[in-house]
Design an enzyme around this catalytic site. Structure first.
Site, PDB file in Angstrom:
ATOM      1  CB  ILE A  24      -0.939   0.009   1.229  1.00 28.33           C
ATOM      2  CG1 ILE A  24      -1.864  -1.211   1.210  1.00 28.33           C
ATOM      3  CG2 ILE A  24      -1.750   1.293   1.277  1.00 28.33           C
ATOM      4  CD1 ILE A  24      -2.700  -1.350   2.467  1.00 28.33           C
ATOM      5  CB  ALA A  25       1.942   3.550   1.868  1.00 26.33           C
ATOM      6  CB  VAL A  26       7.389   2.586   0.816  1.00 32.14           C
ATOM      7  CG1 VAL A  26       8.780   2.445   1.437  1.00 32.14           C
ATOM      8  CG2 VAL A  26       7.027   1.330   0.049  1.00 32.14           C
ATOM      9  N   GLY A  27       7.111   4.041   3.902  1.00 35.86           N
ATOM     10  CA  GLY A  27       7.499   5.189   4.700  1.00 35.86           C
ATOM     11  C   GLY A  27       8.935   5.096   5.131  1.00 35.86           C
ATOM     12  N   GLY A  28       9.364   6.057   5.961  1.00 29.88           N
ATOM     13  CA  GLY A  28      10.742   6.093   6.417  1.00 29.88           C
ATOM     14  C   GLY A  28      11.090   4.968   7.368  1.00 29.88           C
ATOM     15  CB  THR A  31       6.854  -1.505   3.661  1.00 32.22           C
ATOM     16  OG1 THR A  31       8.147  -0.983   3.324  1.00 32.22           O
ATOM     17  CG2 THR A  31       6.029  -1.646   2.390  1.00 32.22           C
ATOM     18  CG  ASP A 141       4.436  11.772  12.335  1.00 33.30           C
ATOM     19  OD1 ASP A 141       4.741  12.922  11.960  1.00 33.30           O
ATOM     20  OD2 ASP A 141       4.588  10.774  11.627  1.00 33.30           O
TER      21      ASP A 141
END
Length: 640
Positions: A24-28, A31, A141
């Site tokens: 779905i998404a990749v973050g810092g 994943t 955050d």
């Protein structure tokens, strides 16, 4: 090439339970994948930490601790945490899957939002943060990327708990974290500290962005943005969107004040302020279309049916259209005559029918006129605003408006006991001059007591928690000789603790008495089975036997092995020996030493040489030629 095809986790089943279906998404830090819980047959989101972080033991420890805290936040506006675990080098969280988009997607597509939509989204976010702040958690955050808007209209806040775990891993020195930098409170930047007021500050920045379509502190680099956070106030949104209500400017100024002492102390306090501001605005102010708003696909301005206006609406929170009485009414036309002679009066009937028709028309006009006079006359008034007043103050205000009142009571997490939560009709709505206003007064936060489920089987304990209005939370297991296997040892929070309805209660379940697994290797299958059964363990025998040094028919190996710790009822797997794997020994007497060594080694034996002289031929061997010996055993030869 589609990068998801190169992702090694796609199609993999983590922990024997979660089948990873799509990225779905990749973050810092992690994943996020869409996955299927094969045990419960439900779709969920799987957040898997990057392997580089998963190797840091202290980071993983904080990650697990915060995941447990987040799992306790059973709130309708919080993305739920179902499970946490690891599989090899993968450390993961199993979370609620929200089908929809993020607030960032909405802002990117729509630009600025109408105030009504912005405030409704903010209320949902604050409800989630308020639950966290009451539980002693700080998000740290808050940003549009972490606000999810489901296709069913629900707003949910994501990444509770993770932020504290990754706080020391987050860098603000690169453009990759530009989004996070834009929402950092000054004290986070200057001192590295954050309490509930840091979340409040971030909400102020998000509100500014929803109202204007832009961030309050633009900058080409993170350093420029950080400097503006420290030295410049967030500008009033009306400077970017002329015509916005002054109350919205004041709300942004209080919420995003650089001095944390000037902000509301937490999300609960801010939520009360946001609701009061929304009640104070007129429909025209709430539905004002900002210039930065993009038209929808049909060409209508944003907000005509804005998809971000997504919260369920209660009459007390969002009043119905106050102008409904001014809508044009369409009267049904009289039916046509059956013979189709409409408009053609029959001969001789004109004089008889014209008079009644004229009278009916006059009466109709008089009725319409009287109705218009009645609607616009003094027969109607407006409901006064009494939100947050005490019960006595609210009664007095309603009476001074010439209205009667009726008291209702309800629980509230944000409004203190004895003060007004809502009215029906809502503030500013039209009501008959002799009408009655229902005033809903807060009972304070609703709390339920955690029941005593110690010693109760897990399924029954879960049922009791649900009956008490609580949610069964994460289940962990430990050895306990005093509590029957499968029954509850304790709860977290403990029995008698008061919690709000729907709060999650973690359960610790007994694995039974700790049993040290006996060593049964070398024993006959029957004897081994008896010893293990007497120890309280179950036995499973592998269907195929193996060669081993143990005698045929005895246990060659066991799993778990000797000294392992197991619980009563656990299974020990036994593998039975076929005996040694023997091969025929070559006859090497009379051969040269080198030739004899090669012959024995080729047959699968180790060779040991004893010499009488330095060189010569073999005159004897430890196992005679033609006999059988275990493969890999040592054959000694004598050379002279």
């Amino acid at each position: 090439m589609d990068t998801t095809l190169q992702d090694p986790l796609i199609g993999h089943v983590l922990d024997g339970r979660y089948r990873v279906e799509a990225r779905i998404a990749v973050g810092g830090m992690a994943t996020v994948y869409r996955a299927l819980d094969t045990r419960l047959d439900r779709v969920l989101a799987l957040k898997v930490m990057h392997p580089s972080l998963a190797t840091d033991a202290s980071f993983v420890e904080r990650f697990i601790r915060e995941a447990k805290s987040a799992a306790r936040l059973a709130h309708p506006n919080v993305v739920g945490v179902f499970d946490q675990g690891s599989d090899g080098g993968y450390v993961y969280l199993a979370m609620e899957y929200v089908e929809g988009c993020t607030l960032r997607d909405v802002l990117r597509e729509r630009g600025a939002l109408r105030p009504r939509a912005a405030l409704e989204i903010l209320e949902a976010v604050l409800a989630a943060l308020g639950a966290a702040h009451l539980a002693g958690l700080v998000h740290r955050d808050v940003k549009p990327e972490n606000v999810l808007i489901g296709d069913d209209g629900r707003v949910k806040v994501a990444d509770f708990g993770l932020v504290r775990a990754v706080d020391q891993q987050t860098s603000v020195s690169t453009g990759s974290v530009m989004g996070t930098v834009s929402y950092l409170a000054p004290e986070q930047i200057e001192h590295g500290t954050a309490d509930a007021r840091a979340d409040v500050y971030a909400c102020g920045v998000v509100l500014y962005e929803m109202l204007t379509g832009a961030k309050p502190h633009p900058g080409g680099t993170p350093a420029q943005v950080l400097y503006q956070h420290l030295h410049e106030d967030v500008p009033p949104p009306s400077a970017a969107v002329p015509g916005l209500a002054a109350a919205l400017d004041d709300l942004v100024a209080r919420t995003a004040a650089r001095d944390p002492e000037r902000r509301p102390t937490d999300a609960v306090g801010l939520l009360a302020e946001v609701r009061a501001v929304r009640q104070s605005l007129t429909d025209e102010q709430l539905d004002a279309v900002p210039p930065a708003a993009a038209p929808d696909p049909a060409g209508a301005p944003v907000g005509s049916e804005d998809r971000t206006t997504v919260l369920p609406r209660r009459a007390s929170a969002v009043p119905p259209d106050a102008g409904a009485t001014h809508h044009t009414s369409v009267l049904p036309a009289p039916p046509r005559p059956a013979d189709g002679s409409a408009g053609r009066p029959r001969a001789g009937s004109r004089g008889r029918r014209s008079a009644p028709a004229v009278v009916a028309a006059v009466l109709l006009l008089l009725g319409v006129g009287l109705g218009v006079w009645y609607v616009n006359s003094g027969q109607f008034t407006r409901t006064p605003g009494v939100l947050s007043m005490t019960e006595a103050e609210a009664k007095r205000a309603v009476e001074e408006a010439g209205l009667d009142w009726r008291i209702a009571r309800d629980y509230s997490e944000t409004v203190e006991r004895g003060r007004v939560i809502a009215t029906d009709p809502g503030r500013g709505e039209r009501i008959r001059g002799n009408g009655t206003v229902t005033i809903t007064v807060s009972r304070g936060p609703e709390r339920v007591e955690v029941p005593d489920v110690t010693g109760v089987p897990l399924a029954e304990a879960r049922a009791r928690l649900k009956d008490a209005g609580l949610a069964p939370g994460m289940v962990t297991r430990e050895f306990d000789a005093d509590v029957e296997r499968g029954s509850v040892v304790r709860t977290d929070p403990e029995e008698g603790t008061e919690r709000r309805p729907g709060a999650a209660v973690a359960l610790v379940v007994s694995k039974g008495e700790r049993i040290e697994v006996p060593d049964v290797v070398g024993e006959s299958e029957g004897a081994a089975r008896q010893r293990l059964t007497e120890a309280g363990l179950k036995v499973e025998v592998a269907p195929e036997r193996v060669f081993s040094e143990e005698e045929a028919g005895t246990v060659a190996r066991q799993s778990p092995g000797e000294g392992a710790v197991a619980a009563e009822g656990d299974t020990v797997r036994l593998t039975v020996s076929k005996g040694p794997d023997t091969v025929e020994v070559p006859d090497v007497e009379g051969m040269a030493e080198d030739e004899a060594r090669r012959s024995l080694e080729d047959a699968g034996f180790e060779v040991k040489v004893r010499r009488i002289f330095l060189t010569g031929t073999v005159f004897d061997q430890s196992v005679d030629g033609g006999e059988r010996a275990p493969r890999g055993s040592t054959i000694t030869i004598w050379v002279r």
